[in-house]
Scaffold this motif. Structure first.
Motif, PDB file in Angstrom:
ATOM      1  N   ALA A 109     -31.897  49.590  -8.314  1.00 33.41           N
ATOM      2  CA  ALA A 109     -30.647  48.832  -8.453  1.00 33.41           C
ATOM      3  C   ALA A 109     -30.665  47.573  -7.605  1.00 33.41           C
ATOM      4  O   ALA A 109     -30.244  46.502  -8.061  1.00 33.41           O
ATOM      5  CB  ALA A 109     -29.462  49.714  -8.051  1.00 33.41           C
ATOM      6  N   ARG A 110     -31.151  47.670  -6.387  1.00 38.23           N
ATOM      7  CA  ARG A 110     -31.196  46.500  -5.507  1.00 38.23           C
ATOM      8  C   ARG A 110     -32.193  45.462  -6.012  1.00 38.23           C
ATOM      9  O   ARG A 110     -31.934  44.262  -5.920  1.00 38.23           O
ATOM     10  CB  ARG A 110     -31.541  46.935  -4.081  1.00 38.23           C
ATOM     11  N   HIS A 111     -33.314  45.917  -6.554  1.00 39.81           N
ATOM     12  CA  HIS A 111     -34.297  44.990  -7.112  1.00 39.81           C
ATOM     13  C   HIS A 111     -33.704  44.228  -8.295  1.00 39.81           C
ATOM     14  O   HIS A 111     -33.828  43.004  -8.388  1.00 39.81           O
ATOM     15  CB  HIS A 111     -35.555  45.742  -7.546  1.00 39.81           C
ATOM     16  N   LYS A 112     -33.035  44.941  -9.181  1.00 37.15           N
ATOM     17  CA  LYS A 112     -32.419  44.308 -10.354  1.00 37.15           C
ATOM     18  C   LYS A 112     -31.320  43.338  -9.939  1.00 37.15           C
ATOM     19  O   LYS A 112     -31.190  42.251 -10.504  1.00 37.15           O
ATOM     20  CB  LYS A 112     -31.856  45.363 -11.298  1.00 37.15           C
ATOM     21  N   SER A 113     -30.522  43.727  -8.960  1.00 33.47           N
ATOM     22  CA  SER A 113     -29.439  42.859  -8.482  1.00 33.47           C
ATOM     23  C   SER A 113     -29.992  41.584  -7.857  1.00 33.47           C
ATOM     24  O   SER A 113     -29.472  40.494  -8.101  1.00 33.47           O
ATOM     25  CB  SER A 113     -28.574  43.590  -7.456  1.00 33.47           C
ATOM     26  N   ALA A 114     -31.034  41.721  -7.059  1.00 36.04           N
ATOM     27  CA  ALA A 114     -31.664  40.549  -6.439  1.00 36.04           C
ATOM     28  C   ALA A 114     -32.252  39.631  -7.507  1.00 36.04           C
ATOM     29  O   ALA A 114     -32.129  38.407  -7.424  1.00 36.04           O
ATOM     30  CB  ALA A 114     -32.743  40.986  -5.457  1.00 36.04           C
ATOM     31  N   GLU A 115     -32.868  40.221  -8.533  1.00 36.16           N
ATOM     32  CA  GLU A 115     -33.420  39.420  -9.629  1.00 36.16           C
ATOM     33  C   GLU A 115     -32.315  38.627 -10.319  1.00 36.16           C
ATOM     34  O   GLU A 115     -32.466  37.433 -10.589  1.00 36.16           O
ATOM     35  CB  GLU A 115     -34.117  40.317 -10.642  1.00 36.16           C
ATOM     36  N   ALA A 116     -31.192  39.280 -10.601  1.00 33.91           N
ATOM     37  CA  ALA A 116     -30.082  38.600 -11.270  1.00 33.91           C
ATOM     38  C   ALA A 116     -29.542  37.461 -10.419  1.00 33.91           C
ATOM     39  O   ALA A 116     -29.282  36.363 -10.926  1.00 33.91           O
ATOM     40  CB  ALA A 116     -28.969  39.596 -11.592  1.00 33.91           C
ATOM     41  N   LEU A 117     -29.377  37.685  -9.132  1.00 34.19           N
ATOM     42  CA  LEU A 117     -28.851  36.645  -8.250  1.00 34.19           C
ATOM     43  C   LEU A 117     -29.832  35.483  -8.079  1.00 34.19           C
ATOM     44  O   LEU A 117     -29.437  34.319  -8.130  1.00 34.19           O
ATOM     45  CB  LEU A 117     -28.504  37.237  -6.883  1.00 34.19           C
ATOM     46  N   CYS A 118     -31.096  35.784  -7.884  1.00 32.36           N
ATOM     47  CA  CYS A 118     -32.093  34.732  -7.641  1.00 32.36           C
ATOM     48  C   CYS A 118     -32.446  33.953  -8.899  1.00 32.36           C
ATOM     49  O   CYS A 118     -32.721  32.760  -8.825  1.00 32.36           O
ATOM     50  CB  CYS A 118     -33.357  35.351  -7.049  1.00 32.36           C
ATOM     51  N   GLU A 119     -32.441  34.618 -10.040  1.00 33.13           N
ATOM     52  CA  GLU A 119     -32.832  33.976 -11.293  1.00 33.13           C
ATOM     53  C   GLU A 119     -31.629  33.463 -12.095  1.00 33.13           C
ATOM     54  O   GLU A 119     -31.806  32.872 -13.156  1.00 33.13           O
ATOM     55  CB  GLU A 119     -33.627  34.959 -12.170  1.00 33.13           C
ATOM     56  N   GLY A 120     -30.425  33.709 -11.628  1.00 35.23           N
ATOM     57  CA  GLY A 120     -29.227  33.253 -12.325  1.00 35.23           C
ATOM     58  C   GLY A 120     -28.976  33.984 -13.629  1.00 35.23           C
ATOM     59  O   GLY A 120     -28.473  33.410 -14.589  1.00 35.23           O
ATOM     60  N   LYS A 121     -29.312  35.270 -13.663  1.00 30.79           N
ATOM     61  CA  LYS A 121     -29.123  36.073 -14.875  1.00 30.79           C
ATOM     62  C   LYS A 121     -27.804  36.813 -14.820  1.00 30.79           C
ATOM     63  O   LYS A 121     -27.248  37.060 -13.747  1.00 30.79           O
ATOM     64  CB  LYS A 121     -30.259  37.087 -15.025  1.00 30.79           C
ATOM     65  N   GLY A 122     -27.311  37.189 -15.982  1.00 26.13           N
ATOM     66  CA  GLY A 122     -26.118  38.014 -16.061  1.00 26.13           C
ATOM     67  C   GLY A 122     -26.467  39.469 -15.799  1.00 26.13           C
ATOM     68  O   GLY A 122     -27.633  39.856 -15.829  1.00 26.13           O
ATOM     69  N   VAL A 123     -25.447  40.276 -15.545  1.00 21.88           N
ATOM     70  CA  VAL A 123     -25.640  41.702 -15.288  1.00 21.88           C
ATOM     71  C   VAL A 123     -24.810  42.487 -16.293  1.00 21.88           C
ATOM     72  O   VAL A 123     -23.622  42.210 -16.481  1.00 21.88           O
ATOM     73  CB  VAL A 123     -25.207  42.080 -13.850  1.00 21.88           C
ATOM     74  N   ARG A 124     -25.454  43.456 -16.914  1.00 21.65           N
ATOM     75  CA  ARG A 124     -24.786  44.355 -17.853  1.00 21.65           C
ATOM     76  C   ARG A 124     -24.868  45.771 -17.286  1.00 21.65           C
ATOM     77  O   ARG A 124     -25.933  46.194 -16.860  1.00 21.65           O
ATOM     78  CB  ARG A 124     -25.532  44.287 -19.191  1.00 21.65           C
ATOM     79  N   ILE A 125     -23.742  46.485 -17.288  1.00 25.88           N
ATOM     80  CA  ILE A 125     -23.705  47.868 -16.811  1.00 25.88           C
ATOM     81  C   ILE A 125     -23.631  48.760 -18.038  1.00 25.88           C
ATOM     82  O   ILE A 125     -22.640  48.736 -18.772  1.00 25.88           O
ATOM     83  CB  ILE A 125     -22.460  48.147 -15.927  1.00 25.88           C
ATOM     84  N   GLN A 126     -24.674  49.542 -18.264  1.00 23.44           N
ATOM     85  CA  GLN A 126     -24.647  50.449 -19.417  1.00 23.44           C
ATOM     86  C   GLN A 126     -25.760  51.476 -19.306  1.00 23.44           C
ATOM     87  O   GLN A 126     -26.763  51.261 -18.652  1.00 23.44           O
ATOM     88  CB  GLN A 126     -24.776  49.683 -20.728  1.00 23.44           C
TER      89      GLN A 126
END
Length: 117
Positions: free
Chosen positions: A70-87
Motif C-alpha cells: 500500500a505504501r509503495h503504491k501510494s508513493a508511486e501515485a504521489l510521485c508520478e501524479g497518478k490517480g488512486v482507485r480503491i477497489q
C-alpha cells in the motif's frame, strides 16, 4: 492445490473510492480495500502492526506485506501524479468493530456505543 484466501476484516466501507490529481491523463493505481485499511490503522489511527493485525484478524507478517504494498503504491501515485482507485481485495466488513478504541473511521465508541454508520 492452493490454500483458500482468508478474508481480512475492515471496520467499514470507505466512502471515497477515487482520487484524481490536478493533471489528468497519467493513469491510476489501484489500492485494495485491505491495503487502505492497513494504512488507516497503522498510519492514521497510530496503531502498531501487532494491534492492527489483531483488528484485521491476520498475522503480523501478512499485515506487513499488505502495508508495504500500500505504501509503495501510494508513493508511486504521489510521485508520478497518478490517480488512486480503491477497489477489490479479499475482505469483509467486521460485524462488531473494535471501536472501543475510538476508531476514526466509523466513529463508534466516541459518543455512544450504539451509534450507527
Amino acid at each position: 492445490m492452493p490454500r483458500n484466501r482468508k478474508y481480512r476484516k475492515v471496520c467499514a466501507e470507505f466512502q471515497h473510492k477515487v482520487f484524481v490529481p490536478e493533471e489528468k491523463g497519467r493513469g491510476y493505481i489501484t489500492l485494495t480495500v485491505e491495503e487502505l485499511e492497513a494504512m488507516r490503522l497503522c498510519d492514521f489511527e497510530g496503531l502498531d502492526q501487532e494491534e492492527a493485525a489483531v483488528r484485521m484478524e491476520i498475522s503480523r507478517g501478512t499485515l506487513q506485506r499488505i502495508l508495504y504494498s500500500a505504501r509503495h503504491k501510494s508513493a508511486e501515485a504521489l510521485c508520478e501524479g497518478k490517480g488512486v482507485r480503491i477497489q477489490g481485495g479479499t475482505y469483509e466488513v467486521a460485524e462488531s468493530c473494535c471501536c472501543n478504541y475510538r476508531c476514526k473511521k466509523c466513529k463508534r465508541g466516541r459518543d455512544t456505543a450504539s451509534k450507527e454508520i
